[in-house]
Design an enzyme around this catalytic site. Sequence first.
Site, mmCIF file in Angstrom:
data_model
loop_
_atom_site.group_PDB
_atom_site.id
_atom_site.type_symbol
_atom_site.label_atom_id
_atom_site.label_comp_id
_atom_site.label_asym_id
_atom_site.label_seq_id
_atom_site.Cartn_x
_atom_site.Cartn_y
_atom_site.Cartn_z
ATOM 1 N N LYS A 171 11.311 -9.044 -9.148
ATOM 2 C CA LYS A 171 10.450 -9.063 -7.963
ATOM 3 C C LYS A 171 9.698 -7.733 -7.851
ATOM 4 O O LYS A 171 10.114 -6.726 -8.452
ATOM 5 C CB LYS A 171 11.308 -9.298 -6.714
ATOM 6 C CG LYS A 171 12.351 -8.218 -6.468
ATOM 7 C CD LYS A 171 13.343 -8.621 -5.373
ATOM 8 C CE LYS A 171 14.360 -7.527 -5.133
ATOM 9 N NZ LYS A 171 15.438 -7.972 -4.231
ATOM 10 N N TYR A 197 -1.976 22.248 2.030
ATOM 11 C CA TYR A 197 -2.347 21.834 3.390
ATOM 12 C C TYR A 197 -1.315 22.325 4.401
ATOM 13 O O TYR A 197 -0.101 22.273 4.155
ATOM 14 C CB TYR A 197 -2.422 20.306 3.481
ATOM 15 C CG TYR A 197 -3.666 19.717 2.874
ATOM 16 C CD1 TYR A 197 -4.929 20.025 3.375
ATOM 17 C CD2 TYR A 197 -3.571 18.826 1.812
ATOM 18 C CE1 TYR A 197 -6.074 19.457 2.825
ATOM 19 C CE2 TYR A 197 -4.700 18.251 1.250
ATOM 20 C CZ TYR A 197 -5.954 18.570 1.768
ATOM 21 O OH TYR A 197 -7.066 18.008 1.219
HETATM 22 C C1 LIG Z 1 16.660 -7.623 -4.842
HETATM 23 C C2 LIG Z 1 17.772 -8.611 -4.928
HETATM 24 C C3 LIG Z 1 18.712 -8.530 -5.953
HETATM 25 C C4 LIG Z 1 18.806 -7.338 -6.882
HETATM 26 O O1 LIG Z 1 19.435 -6.286 -6.176
HETATM 27 P P1 LIG Z 1 19.702 -4.851 -6.872
HETATM 28 O O2 LIG Z 1 20.434 -4.101 -5.827
HETATM 29 O O3 LIG Z 1 18.375 -4.287 -7.195
HETATM 30 O O4 LIG Z 1 20.525 -5.123 -8.083
HETATM 31 C C5 LIG Z 1 19.634 -9.556 -6.077
HETATM 32 N N1 LIG Z 1 19.634 -10.595 -5.206
HETATM 33 C C6 LIG Z 1 18.762 -10.693 -4.184
HETATM 34 C C7 LIG Z 1 18.841 -11.844 -3.252
HETATM 35 C C8 LIG Z 1 17.804 -9.692 -4.006
HETATM 36 O O5 LIG Z 1 16.956 -9.775 -2.967
#
Ligand SMILES: *Cc1c(COP(=O)(O)O)cnc(C)c1O
Length: 368
Positions: free
Chosen positions: A41, A262
């Site tokens: 994702k 800045y």
């Molecule tokens: C993002 C996510 C993962 C992966 O989690 P990590 O902590 O990055 O390993 C797994 N399951 C769901 C439902 C997620 O939203």
Amino acid sequence: MTGTEPLPSAAVLTIDLAAVVANHRRLAARAPTAQVAGVVKADAYGLGARQIAPALAAAGCRNFFVAQLGEALALKPHLPPDAALYVLNGVLAGEDQHYVAHAITPVLNDLGQVARWSEAARRIGRPLPAAVHFDTGMSRLGLTAAEAEALLADASRLDGLDLRLVMSHLVASEEAEHPHNALQFERFAVLRRRFPHVRASLANSSGVFLSNQCHYDLVRPGAATYGINPLPGQANPMQSVATLTARVLQVRTIDPPEAVGYGATHRVTGPTRIATIGCGYADGWLRSLSNRGNAILAGMRVPVVGRVSMDLITLDVTAVPTVRTGDQAVLMGADLPVDEVAERAGTNGYEVLTRLGPRLHRVYRAAS
Ligand SMILES: *Cc1c(COP(=O)(O)O)cnc(C)c1O
């Protein structure tokens, strides 16, 4: 290496696909009874789903998760035809035909989504693949306990669905002693027993290392695959994946009463060499690293002084007299881990990676 040569002025993000694959294998070794999914994702946590997912697929990965349908539609052509592609946010009104047309599997998060997908199956007259997410303690996505009861009381709600996966998500797996872990294990075990013939999935990255009890049939690591430490406070078992470098644009020596950047937030107290680096918050190098971040120049740790600006960072390189215009500064990498950058910035590694910006020149080091 793939990609064109970066222009000298570009900050460069190098993504080591061999390290991604090594991390995937390391996770598989830690969860030998389970398959290991690729959670890709948010463009594979900012590192490039189109490059990372095929590298994982070549290493045997056949289950992929994205958050949104749009991400799935963009990624699908880059996956092998036999790979399952799950969308964590599930099927919203008006989206079902996209899922059907592209053979994408929604993770159903409430009874409304279950009904929508079951109705789509009835309409087209063939079973549709589905995952169901039960909320066991996050109060975010997934069927509530009451919805789970309603589903279990009336199996016809699942009519037309080819249920491929039941899943839940851990909220505190990186804290081994957190009482929520046992609570979620117990709640998920109860639900899972009601679907004895369906594959089950509970663990994220830290869950893989937490207990074999949460491995089930499929683990869903994201962060650890990309080199983020799944065991905060302990040695990182994963390899570094992302390296960020940028060049020294100018070097100057200043004396009091000069200030840097800045807001004149950094005032020098003696003769000081300042190197200006071509990377800033527009590249995702967080502004909260102002007066807190580090870089590596000529093998030496040097501090960020002054505020991070949009395109530039200023470093105190008084201790490294050899620094010259054109030298490469490392802003993140094996010796300056993403988790350390995150801690200095007051955030976590997930945010550091997903903020890495589109202006960075990306270079992929091939997996083999
Ligand atoms: C993002 C996510 C993962 C992966 O989690 P990590 O902590 O990055 O390993 C797994 N399951 C769901 C439902 C997620 O939203």
